[in-house]
Structure formats: C-alpha cells, structure tokens
Design a protein around this motif. Structure first.
Motif, mmCIF file in Angstrom:
data_model
loop_
_atom_site.group_PDB
_atom_site.id
_atom_site.type_symbol
_atom_site.label_atom_id
_atom_site.label_comp_id
_atom_site.label_asym_id
_atom_site.label_seq_id
_atom_site.Cartn_x
_atom_site.Cartn_y
_atom_site.Cartn_z
ATOM 1 N N UNK A 133 0.808 -1.217 0.000
ATOM 2 C CA UNK A 133 0.000 0.000 0.000
ATOM 3 C C UNK A 133 0.846 1.274 0.000
ATOM 4 N N UNK A 134 2.149 1.165 -0.164
ATOM 5 C CA UNK A 134 3.018 2.333 -0.141
ATOM 6 C C UNK A 134 2.858 3.148 -1.415
ATOM 7 N N UNK A 135 2.744 4.482 -1.310
ATOM 8 C CA UNK A 135 2.672 5.309 -2.519
ATOM 9 C C UNK A 135 4.046 5.432 -3.171
ATOM 10 N N UNK B 40 1.029 13.122 6.208
ATOM 11 C CA UNK B 40 2.014 12.937 5.147
ATOM 12 C C UNK B 40 2.252 11.433 5.064
ATOM 13 N N UNK B 41 2.103 10.878 3.863
ATOM 14 C CA UNK B 41 2.359 9.460 3.657
ATOM 15 C C UNK B 41 3.624 9.356 2.827
ATOM 16 N N UNK B 42 4.680 8.804 3.407
ATOM 17 C CA UNK B 42 5.941 8.721 2.668
ATOM 18 C C UNK B 42 6.025 7.411 1.882
ATOM 19 N N UNK B 43 6.990 7.302 0.962
ATOM 20 C CA UNK B 43 7.105 6.091 0.134
ATOM 21 C C UNK B 43 7.439 4.816 0.912
ATOM 22 N N UNK B 44 7.721 4.916 2.202
ATOM 23 C CA UNK B 44 7.940 3.734 3.043
ATOM 24 C C UNK B 44 6.683 3.375 3.834
#
Length: 145
Positions: free
Chosen positions: A87-89, A109-113
C-alpha cells in the motif's frame, strides 16, 4: 505543426490508457477494507469506526475510520501508523484529515515507506483527541497527470 500532432497523440494515448483502466475497474468488485496498523500510543477512537484502508483498481488508496490520539495532545511529525508494503505510494502524499483540534488543521504525510506522519499546521503541538480518516484518499502511483 508536427509538434502539435505529436502532443495530441500523446494526450490521446494517455486518455486511452485511462479509459481502459476505468473500464476494467468498473467490471471488478471493490476490494475489502483492511485495518490500518497503528503505532505508538495511538488507538482506535471508536470501535464502530476502526481506522481502515483499501487500494482500489484506480490506483487510489482510500481511508475510513478514526484514530485516537494519546494524552489529548499531538505534536507535529508524530508517526501514527504504518501501511503494509503493498500500500506504499510511489511518491510522498499529503492527505487532509478532520479532527477535534480547535484552531489548527491537521493532515497526514504518507511517505514512500508507508509511514503515516501527522502534521500540524504551522508546526508545534495542538490539543486533539482523535482524527478522522473518513473520505481521505490519495494516489498510489506516481502519475499525477
């Protein structure tokens, strides 16, 4: 003129890919909801509305439910959850969320991790006991066109 034709051809190709994806997604059922893994002292604010997520066929990550915040106060850059790897962006995303914070807005904030980092408007900390993920969503892929 050749530049105009090439630009139109690229736009038409992107539109064709998007239409194909939408047609494919329309035929498929929506995926089930999964619980959002919480971190730290965060909790489920309302058992009737647990924090959940799902990735739909349009490369969009959808959220619902409420997260309880510890101690009635939250600091800027607090990690409140970790998304499972699928589900990582592809790029960092900012997602506005509702809360009971009186004077300042909160967003994730949703980071790539896959870390869900709570951000307080203008930094610092704010008095808040919960945040709502209802109607929050973001793209998973890196294509913003």
């Amino acid at each position: 003129m050749p530049d105009t034709i090439a630009a139109l051809a690229r736009r038409l190709a992107r539109l064709d890919r998007r239409v194909t994806a939408l047609e494919r997604a329309r035929r498929a059922p929506y995926p089930p909801w999964h619980d959002v893994p919480l971190t730290g002292d965060t909790s489920v604010a309302d058992p009737a509305q647990p924090p959940q997520m799902r990735a739909n066929l349009w490369n969009t990550l959808e959220f619902s439910g409420r997260i309880g915040l510890p101690g009635g106060r939250v600091a800027d850059e607090t990690v409140v959850g970790l998304l499972p790897e699928g589900y990582w962006p592809a790029v960092p995303r900012a997602v506005p969320v509702a809360s009971d914070a009186a004077r300042r807005a909160l967003h994730l904030d949703i980071d790539p991790k896959g870390r869900l980092i709570l951000r307080v408007q203008d930094g610092g900390s704010v008095r808040a006991t919960w945040l709502s993920l209802d109607s929050a969503s973001c793209r998973i892929d890196g294509d913003d066109e």
